[in-house]
Design a protein around this motif. Structure first.
Motif, PDB file in Angstrom:
ATOM      1  N   TRP A  45      77.462 -33.505  16.582  1.00 53.06           N
ATOM      2  CA  TRP A  45      78.056 -32.340  17.240  1.00 53.06           C
ATOM      3  C   TRP A  45      77.390 -32.070  18.584  1.00 53.06           C
ATOM      4  O   TRP A  45      78.049 -31.651  19.546  1.00 53.06           O
ATOM      5  N   ALA A  46      76.093 -32.304  18.677  1.00 49.92           N
ATOM      6  CA  ALA A  46      75.410 -32.126  19.963  1.00 49.92           C
ATOM      7  C   ALA A  46      75.962 -33.101  20.999  1.00 49.92           C
ATOM      8  O   ALA A  46      76.193 -32.729  22.162  1.00 49.92           O
ATOM      9  N   ALA A  47      76.194 -34.352  20.597  1.00 45.81           N
ATOM     10  CA  ALA A  47      76.744 -35.345  21.520  1.00 45.81           C
ATOM     11  C   ALA A  47      78.166 -34.985  21.928  1.00 45.81           C
ATOM     12  O   ALA A  47      78.549 -35.158  23.093  1.00 45.81           O
ATOM     13  N   GLN A  48      78.967 -34.477  20.982  1.00 47.77           N
ATOM     14  CA  GLN A  48      80.338 -34.076  21.307  1.00 47.77           C
ATOM     15  C   GLN A  48      80.335 -32.931  22.321  1.00 47.77           C
ATOM     16  O   GLN A  48      81.096 -32.948  23.298  1.00 47.77           O
ATOM     17  N   TRP A  49      79.484 -31.936  22.085  1.00 54.42           N
ATOM     18  CA  TRP A  49      79.456 -30.763  22.961  1.00 54.42           C
ATOM     19  C   TRP A  49      78.961 -31.134  24.359  1.00 54.42           C
ATOM     20  O   TRP A  49      79.586 -30.786  25.361  1.00 54.42           O
ATOM     21  N   VAL A  50      77.856 -31.865  24.422  1.00 54.64           N
ATOM     22  CA  VAL A  50      77.316 -32.268  25.720  1.00 54.64           C
ATOM     23  C   VAL A  50      78.270 -33.241  26.411  1.00 54.64           C
ATOM     24  O   VAL A  50      78.427 -33.214  27.638  1.00 54.64           O
ATOM     25  N   GLY A  51      78.951 -34.091  25.628  1.00 52.95           N
ATOM     26  CA  GLY A  51      79.906 -35.024  26.207  1.00 52.95           C
ATOM     27  C   GLY A  51      81.080 -34.311  26.865  1.00 52.95           C
ATOM     28  O   GLY A  51      81.489 -34.660  27.985  1.00 52.95           O
ATOM     29  N   LEU A  52      81.625 -33.303  26.178  1.00 54.90           N
ATOM     30  CA  LEU A  52      82.704 -32.522  26.784  1.00 54.90           C
ATOM     31  C   LEU A  52      82.223 -31.790  28.037  1.00 54.90           C
ATOM     32  O   LEU A  52      82.910 -31.754  29.067  1.00 54.90           O
ATOM     33  N   LEU A  53      81.042 -31.195  27.939  1.00 58.52           N
ATOM     34  CA  LEU A  53      80.482 -30.492  29.093  1.00 58.52           C
ATOM     35  C   LEU A  53      80.260 -31.456  30.258  1.00 58.52           C
ATOM     36  O   LEU A  53      80.552 -31.129  31.416  1.00 58.52           O
ATOM     37  N   GLY A  54      79.774 -32.653  29.956  1.00 53.65           N
ATOM     38  CA  GLY A  54      79.523 -33.631  30.998  1.00 53.65           C
ATOM     39  C   GLY A  54      80.797 -34.108  31.674  1.00 53.65           C
ATOM     40  O   GLY A  54      80.830 -34.301  32.901  1.00 53.65           O
ATOM     41  N   MET A  55      81.864 -34.283  30.886  1.00 50.88           N
ATOM     42  CA  MET A  55      83.130 -34.704  31.487  1.00 50.88           C
ATOM     43  C   MET A  55      83.677 -33.630  32.416  1.00 50.88           C
ATOM     44  O   MET A  55      84.247 -33.917  33.468  1.00 50.88           O
ATOM     45  N   GLY A  56      83.504 -32.368  32.025  1.00 45.39           N
ATOM     46  CA  GLY A  56      83.943 -31.289  32.903  1.00 45.39           C
ATOM     47  C   GLY A  56      83.099 -31.183  34.161  1.00 45.39           C
ATOM     48  O   GLY A  56      83.606 -30.847  35.234  1.00 45.39           O
ATOM     49  N   TRP A  57      81.795 -31.520  34.053  1.00 42.91           N
ATOM     50  CA  TRP A  57      80.901 -31.402  35.204  1.00 42.91           C
ATOM     51  C   TRP A  57      81.103 -32.525  36.207  1.00 42.91           C
ATOM     52  O   TRP A  57      80.993 -32.321  37.423  1.00 42.91           O
ATOM     53  N   MET A  58      81.419 -33.738  35.726  1.00 37.94           N
ATOM     54  CA  MET A  58      81.431 -34.875  36.639  1.00 37.94           C
ATOM     55  C   MET A  58      82.666 -34.899  37.536  1.00 37.94           C
ATOM     56  O   MET A  58      82.645 -35.528  38.599  1.00 37.94           O
ATOM     57  N   LEU A  59      83.734 -34.216  37.143  1.00 34.15           N
ATOM     58  CA  LEU A  59      84.963 -34.291  37.934  1.00 34.15           C
ATOM     59  C   LEU A  59      84.828 -33.696  39.338  1.00 34.15           C
ATOM     60  O   LEU A  59      85.369 -34.259  40.294  1.00 34.15           O
ATOM     61  N   PRO A  60      84.144 -32.566  39.522  1.00 33.82           N
ATOM     62  CA  PRO A  60      84.006 -32.056  40.892  1.00 33.82           C
ATOM     63  C   PRO A  60      83.153 -32.944  41.804  1.00 33.82           C
ATOM     64  O   PRO A  60      83.171 -32.766  43.023  1.00 33.82           O
ATOM     65  N   GLN A  61      82.386 -33.879  41.218  1.00 37.86           N
ATOM     66  CA  GLN A  61      81.535 -34.755  42.031  1.00 37.86           C
ATOM     67  C   GLN A  61      82.308 -35.992  42.477  1.00 37.86           C
ATOM     68  O   GLN A  61      81.759 -37.095  42.565  1.00 37.86           O
ATOM     69  N   LEU A  62      83.576 -35.811  42.788  1.00 37.12           N
ATOM     70  CA  LEU A  62      84.500 -36.927  42.984  1.00 37.12           C
ATOM     71  C   LEU A  62      84.061 -37.876  44.095  1.00 37.12           C
ATOM     72  O   LEU A  62      84.185 -39.092  43.970  1.00 37.12           O
ATOM     73  N   PHE A  63      83.553 -37.340  45.202  1.00 40.77           N
ATOM     74  CA  PHE A  63      83.260 -38.170  46.362  1.00 40.77           C
ATOM     75  C   PHE A  63      81.781 -38.509  46.493  1.00 40.77           C
ATOM     76  O   PHE A  63      81.358 -39.063  47.508  1.00 40.77           O
ATOM     77  N   HIS A  64      80.998 -38.171  45.479  1.00 44.15           N
ATOM     78  CA  HIS A  64      79.597 -38.568  45.495  1.00 44.15           C
ATOM     79  C   HIS A  64      79.511 -40.076  45.262  1.00 44.15           C
ATOM     80  O   HIS A  64      80.326 -40.665  44.550  1.00 44.15           O
ATOM     81  N   ALA A  65      78.489 -40.685  45.853  1.00 50.76           N
ATOM     82  CA  ALA A  65      78.398 -42.144  45.830  1.00 50.76           C
ATOM     83  C   ALA A  65      78.321 -42.710  44.414  1.00 50.76           C
ATOM     84  O   ALA A  65      78.888 -43.773  44.141  1.00 50.76           O
ATOM     85  N   TYR A  66      77.600 -42.033  43.513  1.00 56.51           N
ATOM     86  CA  TYR A  66      77.416 -42.616  42.184  1.00 56.51           C
ATOM     87  C   TYR A  66      77.551 -41.595  41.055  1.00 56.51           C
ATOM     88  O   TYR A  66      77.186 -41.881  39.914  1.00 56.51           O
ATOM     89  N   ALA A  67      78.062 -40.386  41.337  1.00 60.14           N
ATOM     90  CA  ALA A  67      78.118 -39.344  40.314  1.00 60.14           C
ATOM     91  C   ALA A  67      79.017 -39.730  39.146  1.00 60.14           C
ATOM     92  O   ALA A  67      78.647 -39.558  37.971  1.00 60.14           O
TER      93      ALA A  67
END
Length: 417
Positions: free
Chosen positions: A196-218
């Motif tokens: 459950w910790a991996a599921q929660w952090v995974g969902l949070l991470g997917m939501g966080w990485m989208l705004p970093q669209l133009f970062h070189a390696y985000a």
């Protein structure tokens, strides 16, 4: 019990959260040196292969599906959202496709998380792919048949006051993500587990990485981190299955054997047995017998004096006291024995069992329901010249336990050399 749950939650959530925060700090601070583009983009695929291999080895179809969802979001961001952002407004089809993806992924992730793994791995995986693929297919058909309605639902800002453009996804998709975080967060709090910790952090991470669209390696770094978190969850849960007793939550026999190999020259070992447990099981049933074992284990977990409790097998438990003599352990064991003796277990008729916990506590307060108590007997021995290794100390503690049983039970006896 609440303090124990909070502790378990902290130890379960902190490792994946630390990885996610480390990635966020790396991206925000541009801490990575310039790397070959192909090397960075290979990260998600290598991590996905690692996670898929572990999931297949341990039969974790839920993790396999979640890996597919992470890759879907990563590829959608790279091949749909990023080109759309570069090209500006134009054909709404890519925007609708991306909106559908980000809307469905949290919902599918939650459904997948609560879908128990009951069948053979191939059948289980096939059923999941069929069900979730059907959901995605229906969504695609609806978009193509009713593009105007789909655009109005998926791309419209329905409530401007709570819209955050920086999230990088349509408003309904952000709502879907938030709902998924709430549901998996509740499951994590109720039953702290690496999954459950991996599921929660995974969902949070997917939501966080989208705004970093133009970062070189985000994007590749974030996707790689999420997939590594999923892999670590599989390893942690497999470790717990091997070393932790599922019924009581205490470390099991294998964990005890590992601990016995790392003891120093001075230690004491106590053997504990629930008195008249077979008779209790025959009288009240195995369900209440399991409850008794959980109650005893919850007390043993709190033993003082630096002791650590393990489930030895059946109704027997072992407590290891590093650096202690047998007599030094007796006060802590007596305190434990008295706490278990004074604990009342309520027996309710299954037909009249209250559905609401508050009602159950109210009835208990009114004195309704039969209560029973259990006692334990304990024997403790220490390492000495006659008992130079843990196996010999355990045998001596067993002899002391037998004397405690013969002496009337509900007592602590030390081994007499």
């Amino acid at each position: 019990m609440m303090q124990e749950r909070i502790t378990r939650l902290a130890f379960t959530l902190l490792p994946p959260l630390a990885i996610a925060l480390g990635v966020a700090a790396t991206v925000r601070g541009d801490l990575l040196p310039p790397l070959p583009r192909g090397l960075m983009e290979a990260g998600p695929w290598l991590a996905a292969l690692l996670g898929a291999g572990l999931a297949l080895a341990y039969g974790r179809t839920r993790v396999l599906v979640f890996i597919g969802l992470v890759l879907a979001v990563y590829l959608g961001a790279v091949f749909q959202l990023r080109p759309m952002a570069y090209q500006g407004a134009g054909d709404p089809a890519p925007a609708l496709g991306y909106a559908l993806l980000t809307f469905l992924v949290p919902m599918i992730a939650v459904a997948n998380s609560f879908w128990t793994e009951r069948y053979h791995i191939a059948m289980d995986l096939g059923l999941r792919l069929l069900a979730f693929g059907a959901c995605a297919g229906i969504g695609v058909v609806l978009i193509r048949q009713y593009p105007d309605a789909a655009e109005a639902f998926l791309l419209t800002i329905h409530w401007p006051a709570v819209h955050w453009p920086g999230l990088g996804m349509p408003q309904v998709s952000s709502w879907s993500l938030l709902l998924g975080l709430v549901i998996t967060g509740i499951a994590l709090v109720r039953g702290p587990r690496p999954f459950w910790a991996a599921q929660w952090v995974g969902l949070l991470g997917m939501g966080w990485m989208l705004p970093q669209l133009f970062h070189a390696y985000a994007l590749p770094l974030s996707a790689t981190a999420i997939l590594i978190i999923l892999s670590l969850a599989v390893i942690q849960e497999s470790f717990q299955m091997a070393f932790r007793d599922d019924l009581t939550g205490l470390p099991g026999r294998r964990a005890l054997n590992e601990r016995l190999q790392r003891l120093g020259r001075r230690y004491a070992i106590a053997m504990t047995d629930v008195d008249h447990f077979k008779k209790f099981n025959d009288t009240y049933g195995h369900d209440l017998g399991d409850q008794v074992l959980r109650v005893v284990a919850s007390h043993l977990r709190k033993v003082g004096g630096g002791g650590r409790a393990y489930r030895y097998g059946g109704e027997e438990f072992t407590i290891v006291f590093p650096g202690k003599r047998a007599q030094q352990c007796v006060p802590f064991l007596d305190e434990l024995r008295e706490a278990i003796q004074d604990y009342d277990i309520v027996i309710r008729d299954e037909k009249n069992r209250p559905e609401d916990r508050r009602e159950g506590r109210a009835r208990r307060g009114q004195g309704r329901g039969q209560t029973v108590s259990v006692t334990i007997s304990m024997g403790v021995a220490e390492r000495d010249a006659e008992h130079p290794d843990p196996e010999a100390v355990i045998k001596a503690a067993d002899q002391a336990l037998y004397r405690a049983k013969e002496g009337g039970r509900n007592r602590v006896c030390t081994h007499e050399g």
